[in-house]
Design a protein around this motif. Structure first.
Motif: not given
Ligand code: SF4
Length: 478
Positions: A40, A42, A45, A64, A66-69
């Protein structure tokens, strides 16, 4: 065994849904651990959860949400914790694997002697996925590392590697485990079991070739290594382990199970019974095929309370296997009482569960006769390529031979041939042990005919011991 799923998508909002549901649809291939790795905004992960008492979807959506994937890989595994994350000279990556490496300890020792450390262990053994990751890292590139790994291992390994360039997908060198490429309008996906595609809107493009290496991005699929035509696909995928809606080499499991049941019925003329039934789940389609051919009605004397019980041989301890087997099937007395049954089972490994938790329940409900028809020949050799059966002593056939011969014997060739007296004696021993009215196994020829691929493309080692060490294959050390 493990089930793998990977996705690279232009749609960031739905990528995570595809990854979680797509991996969840691999759940029948393993029962111990679930894992995801995503890329993502960041960076990488990684999440791993024990699955024995948990629902995969709930656990991972929470981890997961809150993660933009953009892309990700997932795994459901029987043995080891994965994915493994690695930063090395070939770059940063996460990896998931499926298969079994027979010379794992030997390879790990060699690498440790050369100064390479291992940090992940599964039940005091080196973690197979970490071993593969470390071998891949020794290559000049990831592609080169995968080829190196194929050259070193004995056994089987398919894998997905998540990188910033995309997902590397490589199918086992002999194609024992499956890996299939799919596509929708804005993403590419790759998985072990195609049942992961339909509800997510993917269409199957094709199976990877054995030894093929792809690099999948959101815009294209690059063939890095074309792989080989020769293959030894695990026959058990169609007979037992695969999900009914999954296809391998374009051949659907449900249809093949029906065909196998029809062929069993053709060889079973003259038998009288009130109903045909299958041991859920994979015995059902074999039974439907048997019923179609014989005209004997298909009914359900056994129902599975919930699919979450999974495959009965998957739990790692005998106690858990027994508990799962006892609890998952419920017999319906109203269907069974006073009736003669033909019972289709995908296979018989140890026989204890069939005897204690299936046959016994049916007798207790007042059955008149129980005729068992396994949908594959007697299992004579433990699997060397995935995690199904590990030792000779687990197999009911070897137990029967030991009892008949007075001790274990080296040459079991007569027991492999259904026309011999010894084979008949072995079957009779198993019949008595299972406490059933009659027992007749599928033949190797009919099993292969049901699948419809040339015999040389199928791994039949479980039944005839051919292909161990893959002397008949190109690599010489499968
Ligand atoms: S030995 Fe049996 S279970 Fe193992 S890959 Fe071959 S057919 Fe499949």
């Amino acid at each position: 065994m493990s089930g793998l799923f990977g996705v690279v998508s232009k749609k960031k909002d739905s990528c995570i849904d595809s990854l979680i549901y797509g991996t969840d649809y691999q759940a029948h291939m393993g029962s111990e651990y679930g894992g995801l790795a995503v890329l993502g905004n960041n960076g990488f992960a990684r999440f791993i959860h024990r699955m024995s008492n948990a629902n995969f979807r709930d656990k991972f959506f929470e981890s997961i949400k809150n993660i933009e994937v953009h892309s990700g890989i997932g795994v459901i595994s029987d043995l080891e914790e994965q994915p493994i994350y690695m930063k090395s000279k070939v770059g940063e990556f996460c990896i998931v694997t499926s298969g079994r490496i027979v010379n794992m300890e030997e390879l790990a020792k060699e690498m440790m002697d050369a100064g390479i450390c291992f940090s992940e262990f599964s039940k005091s053994h080196v973690n197979m996925t970490e071993l593969v990751a470390r071998i891949v890292s020794t290559g000049q590139t990831i592609q080169d590392g995968i080829k190196l790994m194929f050259g070193k291992i004995k056994g089987s390994c398919s894998l997905l590697i998540l990188t910033r360039e995309g997902i590397y997908a490589a199918r086992d060198y002999f194609g024992r485990t499956a890996l299939v490429l799919g596509q929708d309008s804005e993403s590419f996906a790759v998985c072990s079991e195609t049942c992961g595609f339909a509800n997510l809107g993917y269409r199957t493009i094709r199976d990877l070739n054995p030894g093929e290496i792809l690099l999948i991005s959101d815009t294209e699929v690059k063939v890095l290594e074309p792989g080989y035509k020769e293959k030894k696909i695990c026959t058990f995928l169609w007979i037992y382990t695969g999900f009914p809606s999954s296809s391998y080499e374009g051949l659907n499991s449900e249809i093949i199970r029906e065909r196998s049941g029809k062929l069993l019925a053709k060889r079973d003329k003259g038998i009288k019974a009130d109903l045909v039934a299958g041991v859920p789940d994979s015995g059902l389609a074999h039974a439907i095929g048997y019923s179609m051919e014989s005209g004997i009605p298909f009914r359900r004397p056994l129902v599975k309370y919930t699919p979450t019980y999974g495959r009965s041989y998957a739990p790692p301890s005998q106690h858990l296997r027994d508990l799962t087997a006892r609890m998952k099937l419920i017999a319906i007395k109203e269907v069974i009482e006073g009736n003669s049954l033909i019972l289709l089972e995908d296979s018989i490994v140890r026989g204890t569960q069939l005897k204690n938790f299936t046959v016994e329940k049916i007798w207790n409900c007042g059955a008149k006769e129980i005729h068992v028809r396994p949908a594959c020949p007697p299992l004579m050799f433990p699997c060397t390529y995935c995690n199904s059966t590990r030792t000779n002593s687990e197999l009911i056939t070897r137990r029967a031979i030991r009892e008949i011969e007075g001790s274990d014997i080296e040459d079991i060739s007569e027991y492999l041939d259904p026309t011999t007296e010894k084979y008949a004696k072995m079957i009779e021993w198993i019949r008595k042990y299972l406490n059933i009215t009659s027992l007749k196994y599928q033949t190797l020829e009919d099993m292969i005919e049901a699948i419809g691929l040339p015999e040389e493309n199928l791994c039949t080692y479980c039944w005839n011991g051919k292909g161990d060490g893959c002397k008949d294959c190109k690599k010489g050390n499968a």
